[in-house]
Scaffold this active site. Sequence first.
Site: not given
Length: 630
Positions: A386, A467, A558, A600
């Site tokens: 991430y 993301s 999203d 999302h």
Amino acid sequence: MDSLDGEPEILLDPNTLSEDGTVALSICSISEDAMFLAYGISSSGSDWVTIKIMQVVAKSVEPDVLSWVKFSDASWTHDSKGFFYSRYPAPNLERVLLHRDGESLDAGTETHSNLYHEVYYHRLGTDQSDDILCWKDPENPKCTRSASVTQDGKYVLLYTYENCDPVNQVYYCDLSALPDWVEGCKGRNELLPFIKLVDNFVASYEYVANDGTALTFRTNKDAPKYKLVRVDLKEPDSWSDIIQENEKDVLESAVVVNKNQLVVSYLSDVKNVLQLRDLKAGALLHHLPIDIGSVSGISARRKDDTIFIGFTNFLIPGIIYECNLNEEVPNLKVFRETVVPGFDHTDFQVNQVFVPSKDGVKIPMFIVAGKDISLDGSHPCLLYGYGGFNISITPYFSVGRVVIAKHLGVVFCIANIRGGGEYGEDWHKAGSLSKKQNCFDDFISAAEYLVEAGYTRPKKLCIEGGSNGGLLVGACINQRPDLFGCALAHVGVMDMLRFHKFTIGHAWTSDYGCSEKEEEFQWLIKYSPLHNVRRPWEQSPNQESQYPPTMLLTADHDDRVVPLHSLKLLATMQYVLCTSLEKSPQSNPIISRIECKAGHGAGRPTQKVIDEAADRYAFMAKVMGASWVQ
């Protein structure tokens, strides 16, 4: 349940909110007298929330309906007559919610910026149009705000956030000093008389407890790994440390319990450690014994001597521990435990390694593999990352990853790259703004380690992220297409020059910068996935070089990272890699998976979660030649 060992009965079942399971529960807040439940529901995975009220005893839904709520909770006043919440003005219907043919468009598919977040107070039994506007600031339209009532019910705290940085303002209002409570502001066209306590965006302040006018906060003010401080509202310029910053470990949370004690959670090398401390002086009372893994939640009230601790790791699906703090040595006993049929944790091993990145900084990485794995480079491997927004990726259980580890022989890894919060704010800043390239270097170094150590080889190495992690995957396949055998990028931020123009994207400039500033444009243009697609065979002596098989995943509702990011990158990759006068060497598939009535990621029904996992991991298995073994 009437007691801890009583028979449970259903209060609210989210499975009944829609026939297809695409309406999800997103807010859940019980009134102080436990008579009312304020719950928020979102449709098709959108961030937009509608709040409704239920009577707990009668299980009946009240007529109250609050719309256009976003990035909010519901914080009840202690008279249980109403609550504070945050919302945006209703969008311009003609500009946002209508197709060209005039048909209505579902909320969550619009792309306009979210501006003018406001705080309201809703009184039970009234229409939303009668809600009391408690705070607005039209001069700062991009800020988000939340209001929270203190544990004693005396104050309401107003938090204002400028963007996604862990910094905020704190104002307070003494509810008991209002002539006619909150309702007295109705009809006077006046905001609540908030008093400024912290009026700058220098540090983060998170309320922990208060004794009268003395308030305790968790903060990173002059403490990148956080500390606890106290201030008396009578002397607002005088702050004192209660628990000082730890040199090594990050103070993640502190919860007041058992009158004057604190349960404190630290993050130590990406594993949680729990302590029981004294509230007044911060002195250590006990260590609370937990396994290596993550504390998923602490449920406790100041008046109670019993607390509940949620725990998980890569091999433990989930345990809720019960702990009686009045015992001489507090012990944890299992209150609830999740069991996954057919899963035997002894079949696997978990190791943590520290991999030197390009600049020599050691990056922690967890490796979950079969118990007797041979390091001969033959195994399919899934590397997840991430690296952004001060978010820590700690050990957690995933049924999907256990399935592919068991039946496809996959080695599963998490690289705790810079940009996250694993080592505090310094670690976060080392992977943001002008230093964002550190995130990609860290991830690439982790991948190279897995190859060099014999866990896998490039053709059998899949990278995955969502993301900000989708951005990570997009940037890494641009920079090192030769290193990976598959790429799975979920709802990624792919257009780094225009992300700030859509929905809440403007808040991310604290981590990325903004292309409208020349210096920051130069940072972004160097790694933006959309703007750095190149033909590998023209960049490498190997004329057969190409992008790895890639799946870009997005969803039609999203409204966090809008689908246009993934769709534009897909179109660009297809154009650049596959449009040529001569036959393109790009034979690996570049595809997209677009989920309908989903957003999302949060709020998806179980079947959609299963379907997506099956699709992406089947794609991975196919392109990497992994075989299913019973």
